[in-house]
Structures are given as C-alpha cells and as structure tokens.
Design an enzyme around this catalytic site. Structure first.
Site, PDB file in Angstrom:
ATOM      1  N   HIS A  43       3.635  10.314   2.247  1.00 56.12           N
ATOM      2  CA  HIS A  43       3.158  11.386   1.370  1.00 56.12           C
ATOM      3  C   HIS A  43       4.036  12.636   1.428  1.00 56.12           C
ATOM      4  CE1 HIS A  43      -0.320   8.997   0.634  1.00 56.12           C
ATOM      5  NE2 HIS A  43      -0.743   9.059   1.873  1.00 56.12           N
TER       6      HIS A  43
ATOM      7  N   HIS B 228       0.821  -1.215   0.000  1.00 62.01           N
ATOM      8  CA  HIS B 228       0.000   0.000   0.000  1.00 62.01           C
ATOM      9  C   HIS B 228       0.852   1.260   0.000  1.00 62.01           C
ATOM     10  CE1 HIS B 228      -3.525   2.438   0.189  1.00 62.01           C
ATOM     11  NE2 HIS B 228      -2.827   3.221   0.994  1.00 62.01           N
TER      12      HIS B 228
END
Ligand SMILES: [Zn+2]
Length: 316
Positions: A269, A242
């Site tokens: 991120h 993921h």
C-alpha cells in the site's frame, strides 16, 4: 476487441451490507449509492457531523498505509481499508458512487473483493451517455523505489498489472503473476484472493489493539511454512493475487482508470500511493485521454469456478 467509446458508470440502485473491520474489530453498515457523473468515488461517515463526514476517494487523501489504505479528509475524519472495494469499483468500471459507512473501517467480509463484486452485481450498473469516460494515459516510465521494494508505471495500451513477491515461508516463497484488468479477468483470477497475515505478526498486532477483527474466516494466516486455514487456499498463488487486488484498489485512487502497465516488486500500500504521488508530481509523465474499451470491460460475466482455482495447498 471493440473500440466503443466508454461512458461514466454508476450503480443502478442503492445496496447495503454489514460486517466487522479487520483491524478495528468494529462492526459497520456499508451502503453504496448511485452518484452523479464527475463526482468520483466518495465516502461518507454517517456517524460524524454531516458537514465533516465526506471523504473523497483520491490518492491525496491517503495518510496511512501501514496495514491498509486509510483516507482522511481536512476535518481529520478517516475511513480505513478502502482498497478492496476500490478494486471492485475499478474492475467493474464504476466511476461514480457514494459509499456510506457508520464506522471507521470498511467491513473486511471474507478478506477478498468477491463480496463487493456480489454487492455491485446486486445493485446493477448504469452508464451516463452524456458523460464520456476519461483515463490517465502513461507517457513515460515512473518508478518509486524504497530499499528492495519497487513500483513502476510504464506506457501500455490497456490496464495491466504485474507483481513479484518473496517471503521467507515455504507457504508463499516466490510468487509472480501478471494480468490485464477487465471485468472478466478480475472476477476469474483476482477477486476471490484473500488478505493474509503471519501468526506472530497477528499476535503482536492484537497486543497493539489491531487485527481485532481478523480471524480464519477473513484472513489467510501463515505460521512458519504452514497455512492455518482448515480449507487451505483458494488459489495456489493466492498471496500474489491478493497483492495485485490491493494494487488495483490503491491505483484506483488515481481518480480515473490508468492506461499503462503497473509492475510491483515486493510492493504494498505504501509504495502504491508513493507511486501515484510520483506520477502526479510529473505532468510530462501522463495525459488525460478518452477511455476507449479495448476489452470486454463492460460485459457482465458471472464468476466461474474452475477446478484449478480451488486447488488447496497442503497444510498441517
Ligand atoms: Zn488487501
């Protein structure tokens, strides 16, 4: 292997779905439209005035990466959690699309990119043979480091991604995975990997008004050394897969496919976006080249369900 020149692709027709945002808990309808060549991926908030709602899906619009990737335009209008849809677009070689949303956050669906792959498959894709596809070719290594986290782009012939993570939980521990991005590899190895969170953090986020849409149907929840989801995991190393899905989506905000190797160490991120900023701050680190398909990137292959990917880890 082929060396066919590639053309820009968009969706063949408009498709729609709906669902709640994992952080806001707000339900939104998502509509994907075909778009003209050289327009890239654009988001439009249909619940905002029409002259303020358009947000280009590009790295320079990323202004918040604490929980997910948030894009904000010059009017202060945002769209959250774009990374899983961006990853699906990148993997299926969609260069141009208009993404309409009537709320602040993308639906989380099942926490993976698979529902977005299914939605794009429903739309079908079409190439514009008057618009050659271009790519960003990495010419020298660019690294961004923050404490014990690191993200790197280095020269390479294809779009390859590697990542290592370490978590102080026996359910995750050390996981390391690497793959070369193509339509097939993304469908088989990455798309179904779901987002995850830790129970104490999920509870703290709820108190802060976040993670309101998160539940066991769209998030792997880890409590200590256990996975709480009754059906366990979709892959033994679903967590690192993921994180790679997120990296594919975050790097798609470069605006063009990146030819080179991404390597992440405990990255997420924030680092993914800082890496793009470091890349574009150094014009000697890359050049724009015609994108030449070296793999089956435009082949449409269905998802396989090999037995080993369904291997659930023990929980409870
Ligand atoms: Zn994610």
């Amino acid at each position: 292997m082929s060396s066919t020149p590639s053309y820009q692709r968009t969706l063949a027709r408009t498709v729609s779905t709906a669902g709640v945002g994992v952080h806001s808990g707000v339900r939104a309808t998502l509509t994907l439209h075909p778009a003209d060549s050289d327009t890239g991926i654009r988001f439009r908030r249909t619940d905002k005035p029409s002259d303020q709602g358009l947000i280009q899906g590009i790295w320079s619009n990323v202004n918040d990466t604490r929980l997910c990737t948030v894009l904000t335009n010059s009017h202060g209008v945002s769209v959250s959690t774009v990374e899983h849809l961006m990853a699906a677009f990148a993997a299926l070689d969609i260069d141009n699309a208009l993404v309409e949303l009537d709320g602040p956050e993308m639906p989380i669906m099942d926490g993976s990119a698979e529902p977005f792959i299914a939605l794009i498959d429903e739309a079908g894709t079409k190439a514009d043979i008057t618009a050659p596809r271009r790519a960003i070719k990495i010419l020298k290594t660019v690294t961004y480091t923050e404490g014990d986290k690191q993200a790197t782009l280095s020269p390479g012939q294809d779009r390859s991604f590697g990542l290592s993570i370490d978590f102080n939980s026996a359910a995750i521990a050390h996981q390391d995975y690497r793959f070369t991005l193509s339509n097939r590899t993304f469908r088989d190895d990455i798309a179904e990997a779901r987002t995850f969170g830790f129970l104490p953090e999920v509870e703290a986020l709820r108190k802060m008004g976040l993670a309101r849409g998160g539940n066991l149907d769209n998030t792997i929840v880890v409590d200590g050394d256990r996975v709480l989801n009754p059906d366990g995991l979709r892959f033994e190393n679903e967590f690192v897969r993921h994180k790679l899905l997120d990296a594919v989506g975050d790097l798609a905000l470069a605006g063009l496919p990146i030819l080179g190797h991404f390597q992440g160490l405990r990255s997420g991120h924030g680092l993914n976006n800082k890496l793009l900023r470091a890349l574009f701050a150094d014009p000697s680190a890359y050049e724009l080249v015609p994108f030449v398909a070296s793999t089956d990137v435009t082949a449409k292959l269905s998802t396989t369900n090999s037995p080993q990917k369904r291997a659930a880890v023990a929980h409870g």
